[in-house]
Design a protein around this motif. Structure first.
Motif, short mmCIF file in Angstrom:
data_model
loop_
_atom_site.label_atom_id
_atom_site.label_comp_id
_atom_site.label_asym_id
_atom_site.label_seq_id
_atom_site.Cartn_x
_atom_site.Cartn_y
_atom_site.Cartn_z
N SER A 1 -10.06 1.46 -3.51
CA SER A 1 -10.15 2.92 -3.65
C SER A 1 -11.13 3.35 -4.73
CB SER A 1 -8.76 3.50 -3.97
OG SER A 1 -8.24 2.94 -5.15
N LEU B 1 -12.70 7.21 3.64
CA LEU B 1 -11.49 6.52 4.04
C LEU B 1 -11.63 5.95 5.46
CD1 LEU B 1 -8.87 6.02 2.52
CD2 LEU B 1 -7.84 7.91 3.76
N SER C 1 5.66 9.18 2.77
CA SER C 1 5.09 8.89 1.46
C SER C 1 6.18 8.94 0.40
CB SER C 1 3.99 9.90 1.11
OG SER C 1 3.58 9.76 -0.23
N GLU D 1 -3.62 9.00 6.35
CA GLU D 1 -3.01 8.08 5.40
C GLU D 1 -2.20 7.00 6.13
OE1 GLU D 1 -3.44 6.93 2.14
OE2 GLU D 1 -2.87 8.90 1.37
N THR E 1 -0.62 14.68 1.92
CA THR E 1 -0.05 13.42 2.39
C THR E 1 1.45 13.41 2.13
OG1 THR E 1 -2.12 12.26 1.92
CG2 THR E 1 -0.14 10.91 2.16
N TRP F 1 -4.04 3.22 -2.64
CA TRP F 1 -4.22 4.09 -3.79
C TRP F 1 -3.49 3.54 -5.01
CZ3 TRP F 1 -7.88 7.51 -3.00
CH2 TRP F 1 -8.11 7.98 -1.71
N TRP G 1 -12.34 12.02 3.85
CA TRP G 1 -11.97 11.40 5.12
C TRP G 1 -13.04 10.45 5.64
CZ3 TRP G 1 -10.23 16.73 7.48
CH2 TRP G 1 -9.06 17.15 6.82
N SER H 1 -5.12 10.36 -2.87
CA SER H 1 -4.50 10.30 -1.54
C SER H 1 -5.53 10.74 -0.52
CB SER H 1 -3.26 11.20 -1.46
OG SER H 1 -3.62 12.55 -1.38
N ALA H 2 -5.22 10.55 0.74
CA ALA H 2 -6.16 10.91 1.81
C ALA H 2 -6.22 12.41 2.03
CB ALA H 2 -5.75 10.22 3.11
N ASN I 1 -4.59 4.49 7.51
CA ASN I 1 -5.11 3.65 6.44
C ASN I 1 -4.10 2.60 6.01
OD1 ASN I 1 -7.11 2.95 4.43
ND2 ASN I 1 -5.78 3.92 2.92
N ASP I 2 -2.83 2.98 5.96
CA ASP I 2 -1.80 2.05 5.50
C ASP I 2 -1.38 1.05 6.58
OD1 ASP I 2 -1.75 3.20 3.03
OD2 ASP I 2 0.18 4.20 3.25
#
Length: 477
Positions: free
Chosen positions: A339, A311, A417, A360, A413, A329, A308, A353-354, A363-364
């Motif tokens: 990544s 990220l 997803s 996540e 996650t 990712w 974390w 993955s986070a 991040n996205d």
């Protein structure tokens, strides 16, 4: 269901006829989608144990995904009138998230990867919408999802007994030694499937949808896989959600008016825990001692703090809009990719993955994406509580599934997803919840549907249906 104009006793001379066609076809379509999301590409468990995931699907997988996409488009187009009414009840932030993901291609750090994942996202959403447009009844959702999950879990047990080297993790890290992943690709995936399946069977027994012996058998299969997976997060989520179901469905009549307050309090506690493990509010960690004692983990959930931290550093460069939907990712540690920082900072370790669904999303899609997720959660809770007043059994199920997802996303996650079958189950729950509310609202206007004796029928009488729908009191949905 469909509407015709053959009965003048109904509003505007409308008659509501049952349309039970293609029930098995639609169920099969969802079964194929769920299995595709669970098993590795080409059922190649040997490669799963020795290599990273393939960067793209094989020819059979691509064919099935394209077929699901085509069927989803065809059925939604065929039932466009009903789909329009459904869209007006569907969680708006579910649709907003899809729109935000699409727009994120404009700033994605890997537009090609985002587009590939968006095609899968669109396929899942269209398939779920198509499923609830035809052959619908109140228990349709669990009647279709519960059997396929049980079959996969039973297959996982058989697979582990026959091919233990493929169904059981062979890694030597302490958390994986002897842990089963079965037909899934990881022990946590099997644990999540077992958790969801046990929730379905426990709910079915509490609501008397199934008899005790089938419920016991299905529950035993789920418990076996849950124990074999050694997923402590799934175990904690199972215990918590089963307690919630007991309170929602078996509490005394006098306590039921207080259920919305109880649910709101539980959601608030989960939000506080989320903020604590992400260190977004200093000092909250001291409040987590009872929860960490229950799960047997620290607030980093078995050493995920370093993941974390790395990220979060990446997020700081694009805090508001993120890196683009599913663009961060890659299929494996690719030199030059953003990544790849995990490889040289964590000793060749690539998490993939986070390991936190909330982080996540940030991040996205940035903080805007997280706000969209929170709004989606709020609306889902509100709609589930509305349904709880109309159909207590179904409302309780949708609340239970939310709590399961809210807990497991603390360490895995799953939120939105397209790599997780949990998203398919939750997306289907979101559309089924909307269809249940729409069904109640339409019944207020058109009454009980009549059996159909017509072999072929076509759609709804859209202008009249929409006009009547608009005049229905808000309390109907």
């Amino acid at each position: 269901m469909e509407l015709t104009t053959s009965n003048p006793a109904q509003p505007h001379g409308m008659t509501w006829l049952r349309d039970d066609r293609y029930s098995w076809f639609l169920a099969g379509m969802m079964w194929v989608l769920i299995v595709l999301m669970i098993v590795p590409e080409g059922f190649d468990y040997q490669r799963l144990a020795t290599a990273s995931a393939p960067s793209s699907g094989g020819p059979i997988s691509r064919m099935l995904w394209l077929l699901l996409l085509a069927l989803g488009i065809m059925m939604v187009s065929w039932r466009a009138g009903l789909a329009w009414l459904l869209a007006r009840v569907l969680n708006p932030f579910f649709l907003l998230f899809v729109a935000l993901a699409i727009v994120s291609v404009a700033w994605s750090i890997d537009p090609a990867l985002s587009i590939r994942r968006l095609i899968r996202l669109g396929t899942i959403v269209l398939a779920c919408v198509a499923f609830v447009l035809m052959s619908w009844h109140a228990r349709r959702y669990q009647n279709v999802v519960r059997p396929i999950l049980t079959i996969v879990l039973l297959g996982s047990i058989i697979f582990g007994l026959v091919f233990p080297a493929l169904a059981i993790h062979q890694q030597t890290t302490p958390e994986l030694i002897g842990a089963w992943h079965g037909l899934a690709n990881h022990k946590n995936g099997l644990g999540a499937l077992a958790c969801i399946s046990l929730i379905f069977w426990f709910h079915a027994w509490l609501t008397r949808e199934v008899r005790f012996l089938p419920a016991l058998t299905g529950g035993a299969v789920a418990v076996t896989c849950l124990v074999l997976s050694r997923s402590s997060t799934s175990l904690a989520a199972t215990l918590f959600v089963m307690a919630v179901l007991l309170v929602l469905l078996r509490s005394p009549q006098g306590l039921r008016p207080y259920m919305p307050y109880l649910v709101s309090m539980l959601v608030a506690l989960l939000l506080i825990y989320t903020l604590a493990i992400l260190n977004l509010i200093p000092g909250l960690g001291t409040l987590m001692a009872p929860v960490t004692a229950l799960t047997g983990k620290d607030t980093s959930l078995t050493g995920r703090t370093e993941i974390w931290t790395i990220l979060s550093e990446h997020i700081s460069y694009r805090p508001f809009l993120g890196s683009g939907y599913a663009a961060y990712w890659t299929a494996g540690p690719v030199p030059g990719a953003d990544s790849y920082a995990f490889v040289w900072r964590m000793g060749s370790f690539y998490p993939g993955s986070a390991h936190n669904g909330y982080l996540e999303i940030v991040n996205d899609l940035g903080w805007i994406g997280l706000l969209c997720l929170i709004a989606y959660i709020v609306v889902h809770i509100r709609q589930s509580l509305q349904l709880l007043e109309i159909d207590r059994h179904q409302g309780a199920l949708f609340l239970a599934l939310f709590f399961q997802q809210a807990i497991t996303n603390l360490s895995e996650t799953h939120w939105f997803s397209v790599q997780s079958v949990d998203f398919v189950i939750m997306a289907l729950a979101t559309t089924a919840l909307a269809r249940s509310l729409l069904e109640h609202r339409l019944r207020l206007v058109f009454g009980q549907p009549q059996p159909s004796t017509i072999g072929t029928s076509h759609g709804m009488a859209l202008p009249l249906a929409r006009e009547s729908f608009d005049r229905t009191p808000d309390g109907g949905a």
